[in-house]
Scaffold this motif. Sequence first.
Motif, PDB file in Angstrom:
ATOM      1  N   CYS A 195       0.858  -1.182   0.000  1.00 11.59           N
ATOM      2  CA  CYS A 195       0.000   0.000   0.000  1.00 11.59           C
ATOM      3  C   CYS A 195       0.894   1.232   0.000  1.00 11.59           C
ATOM      4  O   CYS A 195       1.768   1.369   0.858  1.00 11.59           O
ATOM      5  CB  CYS A 195      -0.903  -0.005   1.243  1.00 11.59           C
ATOM      6  SG  CYS A 195      -1.744   1.577   1.504  1.00 11.59           S
ATOM      7  N   CYS A 198      -0.023   3.622   3.463  1.00 12.66           N
ATOM      8  CA  CYS A 198       0.397   3.202   4.805  1.00 12.66           C
ATOM      9  C   CYS A 198       1.670   2.343   4.768  1.00 12.66           C
ATOM     10  O   CYS A 198       2.226   2.022   5.815  1.00 12.66           O
ATOM     11  CB  CYS A 198      -0.730   2.487   5.533  1.00 12.66           C
ATOM     12  SG  CYS A 198      -1.056   0.828   4.892  1.00 12.66           S
ATOM     13  N   CYS A 222      -4.899   0.164   6.432  1.00 15.98           N
ATOM     14  CA  CYS A 222      -5.374   1.544   6.631  1.00 15.98           C
ATOM     15  C   CYS A 222      -6.825   1.745   6.180  1.00 15.98           C
ATOM     16  O   CYS A 222      -7.365   2.842   6.337  1.00 15.98           O
ATOM     17  CB  CYS A 222      -4.450   2.550   5.939  1.00 15.98           C
ATOM     18  SG  CYS A 222      -4.475   2.480   4.152  1.00 15.98           S
TER      19      CYS A 222
HETATM   20 ZN    ZN Z   1      -2.866   0.948   3.474  1.00 10.75          ZN
END
Ligand code: ZN
Length: 241
Positions: A195, A198, A222
Motif C-alpha cells: 500500500c 500506509c 489503513c
Molecule cells: Zn494501506
Amino acid sequence: MKHLIGLQAYDIRIKEKLAQKEKGPAAMQKRKDDLAAAEALLQEKIDELDSHNSLSRETENEIQDLDERLKKAEAKLSGIKSNKEYKAALKEIENIKREKEALEITVIEMMEQKDELVSACDDNRKKTEEMKKQFDQELKQIMRDMKILDKDLKALEKERERCCKGTDTSLLKKYDMLRGHKNGIAITSVIKGVCQTCHMAIPPQKFNELIRGDKLMNCPNCARIMYWGEDERYQDHEDVT
Ligand SMILES: [Zn+2]
C-alpha cells in the motif's frame, strides 16, 4: 475507480490550495504584530524625549529663578550695615552660585542625552516607515496570491464536481467518509503488493484479487480503497494539473 482516482487527485490539490490560503493571513498577522511592536517602541522613544524636554525646561526655569535670587542678593549687599549680616549675605550668594553651577552642568548633560534621544527617535521612525512600506507591498502581494488561489480553487471545485457526476453515489459516499477519517486520502495505490499510503504489504492472495480488479477492496491495514497502481488504465488519472 478512474473517477475516484481523479477525484482524489483534485481533492489533494484543493487541500493544498486551502492550506496555502491559510498561510496568507498568518503571515500578515506576524507582519502586523512586528509593525505594532516597532510603533510601540517608537512611541516609547517619543514619550521619553517629551518628558526629557519638559524636565530640561524645568531645569532652565530653576536656573532663571536662581539668577533672580542672585541679583536680589547682590543688590541687598550695598544696603547692609553690620559685618555679620554682610558675611551671611555673601555666604548666601555663594550658595546660590554653587547651586546654579550644578544645574548648568546638569543642563549640559541633558543636552547630550537629548541628542541621543532625538537620533533614537529618528532611527525608529525610519525603521517603522520602512516596515510600513514593506507591509503594504506584502499585503498587496498576498491579496494577489489569494485571488489567484481563489480562482484556482474555483476551477478545481468545478473539475471535481464534473468528476463526481460520473461516479456512483454510494461509492462517492464511501469515498467522502473515508476522506473525512483518513486525513483527506481515501484511496491508495498498491504497487508490488505494498500500500503506497500506509506502506504495509497486503497478503499476496488479496493482491492477486486486486489485480483482477473485479471488486472494490480496502487496504487491510489503513482501510483506504485500493487500486492496482501498475495498471496502465489508471496512469493518466493520477495527475491533474
Ligand atoms: Zn494501506
